[in-house]
Design a protein around this motif. Structure first.
Motif, PDB file in Angstrom:
ATOM      1  N   MET A  16      -6.123  11.333  -5.110  1.00  0.00           N
ATOM      2  CA  MET A  16      -6.051   9.973  -5.655  1.00  0.00           C
ATOM      3  C   MET A  16      -5.109   9.956  -6.859  1.00  0.00           C
ATOM      4  O   MET A  16      -4.285   9.043  -7.013  1.00  0.00           O
ATOM      5  CB  MET A  16      -7.461   9.497  -6.043  1.00  0.00           C
ATOM      6  N   LEU A  20      -1.604   7.748  -7.023  1.00  0.00           N
ATOM      7  CA  LEU A  20      -1.308   6.730  -8.041  1.00  0.00           C
ATOM      8  C   LEU A  20      -0.043   7.082  -8.808  1.00  0.00           C
ATOM      9  O   LEU A  20       0.767   6.199  -9.135  1.00  0.00           O
ATOM     10  CB  LEU A  20      -2.496   6.591  -9.003  1.00  0.00           C
ATOM     11  N   PHE A  23       2.866   6.244  -6.627  1.00  0.00           N
ATOM     12  CA  PHE A  23       3.050   4.802  -6.574  1.00  0.00           C
ATOM     13  C   PHE A  23       3.753   4.315  -7.842  1.00  0.00           C
ATOM     14  O   PHE A  23       4.678   3.496  -7.794  1.00  0.00           O
ATOM     15  CB  PHE A  23       1.680   4.127  -6.396  1.00  0.00           C
ATOM     16  N   LEU A  24       3.325   4.850  -8.993  1.00  0.00           N
ATOM     17  CA  LEU A  24       3.924   4.430 -10.261  1.00  0.00           C
ATOM     18  C   LEU A  24       5.397   4.834 -10.325  1.00  0.00           C
ATOM     19  O   LEU A  24       6.260   4.048 -10.739  1.00  0.00           O
ATOM     20  CB  LEU A  24       3.148   5.074 -11.416  1.00  0.00           C
ATOM     21  N   TYR A  27       7.458   2.645  -8.085  1.00  0.00           N
ATOM     22  CA  TYR A  27       7.675   1.324  -8.686  1.00  0.00           C
ATOM     23  C   TYR A  27       8.715   1.404  -9.795  1.00  0.00           C
ATOM     24  O   TYR A  27       9.584   0.534  -9.918  1.00  0.00           O
ATOM     25  CB  TYR A  27       6.354   0.759  -9.223  1.00  0.00           C
ATOM     26  N   SER A  31      12.210  -0.587  -9.871  1.00  0.00           N
ATOM     27  CA  SER A  31      12.553  -1.472 -11.002  1.00  0.00           C
ATOM     28  C   SER A  31      13.892  -1.075 -11.597  1.00  0.00           C
ATOM     29  O   SER A  31      14.712  -1.937 -11.940  1.00  0.00           O
ATOM     30  CB  SER A  31      11.495  -1.361 -12.102  1.00  0.00           C
TER      31      SER A  31
ATOM     32  N   ILE B  34      -9.229   1.092  -3.864  1.00  0.00           N
ATOM     33  CA  ILE B  34      -7.940   0.466  -3.549  1.00  0.00           C
ATOM     34  C   ILE B  34      -8.122  -1.055  -3.451  1.00  0.00           C
ATOM     35  O   ILE B  34      -7.284  -1.825  -3.957  1.00  0.00           O
ATOM     36  CB  ILE B  34      -7.360   1.034  -2.247  1.00  0.00           C
ATOM     37  N   LYS B  56       9.263 -10.640 -13.807  1.00  0.00           N
ATOM     38  CA  LYS B  56       9.344  -9.171 -13.811  1.00  0.00           C
ATOM     39  C   LYS B  56       8.221  -8.554 -14.643  1.00  0.00           C
ATOM     40  O   LYS B  56       7.605  -7.572 -14.250  1.00  0.00           O
ATOM     41  CB  LYS B  56      10.709  -8.733 -14.369  1.00  0.00           C
ATOM     42  N   CYS B  59       5.052  -8.639 -12.785  1.00  0.00           N
ATOM     43  CA  CYS B  59       4.973  -7.560 -11.785  1.00  0.00           C
ATOM     44  C   CYS B  59       4.562  -6.260 -12.461  1.00  0.00           C
ATOM     45  O   CYS B  59       3.730  -5.508 -11.934  1.00  0.00           O
ATOM     46  CB  CYS B  59       6.322  -7.354 -11.089  1.00  0.00           C
ATOM     47  N   ASP B  60       5.136  -5.982 -13.620  1.00  0.00           N
ATOM     48  CA  ASP B  60       4.760  -4.755 -14.336  1.00  0.00           C
ATOM     49  C   ASP B  60       3.285  -4.788 -14.703  1.00  0.00           C
ATOM     50  O   ASP B  60       2.572  -3.778 -14.564  1.00  0.00           O
ATOM     51  CB  ASP B  60       5.600  -4.611 -15.620  1.00  0.00           C
ATOM     52  N   VAL B  63       1.226  -4.099 -11.603  1.00  0.00           N
ATOM     53  CA  VAL B  63       1.184  -2.684 -11.231  1.00  0.00           C
ATOM     54  C   VAL B  63       0.272  -1.918 -12.188  1.00  0.00           C
ATOM     55  O   VAL B  63      -0.546  -1.087 -11.767  1.00  0.00           O
ATOM     56  CB  VAL B  63       2.607  -2.092 -11.223  1.00  0.00           C
ATOM     57  N   PHE B  66      -3.238  -2.677 -11.340  1.00  0.00           N
ATOM     58  CA  PHE B  66      -3.666  -1.965 -10.127  1.00  0.00           C
ATOM     59  C   PHE B  66      -4.073  -0.539 -10.466  1.00  0.00           C
ATOM     60  O   PHE B  66      -5.140  -0.065 -10.049  1.00  0.00           O
ATOM     61  CB  PHE B  66      -2.514  -1.968  -9.116  1.00  0.00           C
ATOM     62  N   ILE B  67      -3.228   0.145 -11.243  1.00  0.00           N
ATOM     63  CA  ILE B  67      -3.521   1.553 -11.550  1.00  0.00           C
ATOM     64  C   ILE B  67      -4.800   1.664 -12.372  1.00  0.00           C
ATOM     65  O   ILE B  67      -5.680   2.495 -12.087  1.00  0.00           O
ATOM     66  CB  ILE B  67      -2.321   2.188 -12.275  1.00  0.00           C
ATOM     67  N   THR B  70      -7.923   0.614 -10.259  1.00  0.00           N
ATOM     68  CA  THR B  70      -8.206   1.629  -9.230  1.00  0.00           C
ATOM     69  C   THR B  70      -8.832   2.864  -9.862  1.00  0.00           C
ATOM     70  O   THR B  70      -9.829   3.393  -9.357  1.00  0.00           O
ATOM     71  CB  THR B  70      -6.908   2.019  -8.499  1.00  0.00           C
TER      72      THR B  70
END
Lengths: 173, 118
Positions: A16, A20, A23-24, A27, A31, B34, B56, B59-60, B63, B66-67, B70
């Protein structure tokens, strides 16, 4: 086995964390590729550098602590009731049950021609190792010639058979 | 390892893995983490956008949300899962002991009954 359960738990935890982080990073990469903000005169970024030094260190500690816990759990010796010696040869194993009598036998892999329907290819042997369940077993592993490795993946066991060295693993099946 | 399915039997379902590698079906707490993380991401990102109208940056924030969500759900769920496993292990051991000691002088129920009768 309990050790395998702990290994699976650690795997889930590390997986996990790794997912993550991936994923970071993905992203951040996207960007960076899509941004219109560019500055060719940046000389330093103290805060960002501090964060991306300390945060990975914290993440590594969070992964390392459970890892060390599992490592020391696998090394525990909890008064085994039974000892089996396993000697690796090219290309068979010799097992010695010397606690109660002197049972010694060789264990050769069955060639595909000798398999019955339903048998596992490359895993079936002529003489199987018989292990007691719910009892701690000590396995003493060595080799007669070259390096081998003795493993039961579903029990979370893998120990190298090194010539001239006696390795020990204790498990409960 | 598994025998080929017979003609009448249903075929084995292929395991679903998020983004091809995250096995949310078989890892305990993964699916819930998740899902809650996605919800947190949408709430955080959309909420930020409503207040600031910055796409933008929203969006940051999404994210990041989400982290964080989670991770929070993951650790909370895994902690409870570990406690449950310990309780199950204790229960299993106690059942084994009860079967083993039943009727003998080591039977704790026998001791308890003799104490209550006294």
């Amino acid at each position: 086995s309990p050790i395998m359960e702990e290994l699976i738990t650690f795997h889930d935890h590390a997986f996990m964390a790794m997912s993550l982080i991936s994923f970071l990073v993905l992203y951040a990469l996207l960007s960076t590729l899509t941004t219109k903000l560019t500055n060719t005169n940046i000389t330093d970024a103290q805060e960002m550098e501090t964060i991306w030094t300390i945060l990975p260190a914290i993440i590594l500690i969070l992964i390392a602590l459970p890892s060390l816990r599992v490592l020391y759990l696998t090394d525990e010796v909890n008064d085994p009731s039974f000892t089996i010696k396993s000697i690796g040869h090219q290309w068979y194993w010799t097992y010695e049950y010397t606690d109660y009598g002197g049972l010694i036998f060789n264990s050769y892999m069955l060639p595909p021609l000798f398999l019955n329907p339903g048998d596992l290819r490359l895993l079936e042997v002529d003489n199987r190792v018989v292990l007691p369940i719910e009892a701690p077993v000590r396995m003493m592993i060595t080799s007669q010639d070259v390096l081998h490795s003795w493993t039961i993946p579903t029990l979370g066991l893998k120990t190298d058979a090194v010539p001239g060295r006696l390795n020990q693993t204790v498990f409960t099946a | 390892m598994a025998a080929a399915p017979e003609p009448g039997e249903p075929k084995e379902r292929k395991a679903f893995k998020l983004l091809g590698f995250l096995d949310v079906e078989n890892i305990p707490c993964a699916r819930d983490s998740i899902l809650y993380g996605s919800l947190g991401s949408i709430v955080a990102g959309f909420g930020h956008f409503l207040f600031t109208s910055r796409i933008k940056r929203s969006c940051d924030v999404g994210v990041g949300g989400f982290i964080l969500v989670t991770l929070g759900c993951w650790f909370h769920c895994r902690y409870n899962y570990a406690k449950q496993r310990i309780r199950e292990r204790i229960a299993r051991e106690e059942i084994k002991k009860k079967i083993l000691y039943e009727g003998t002088h080591l039977d704790p129920e026998r001791k308890h009954n003799s104490n209550s009768s006294n």
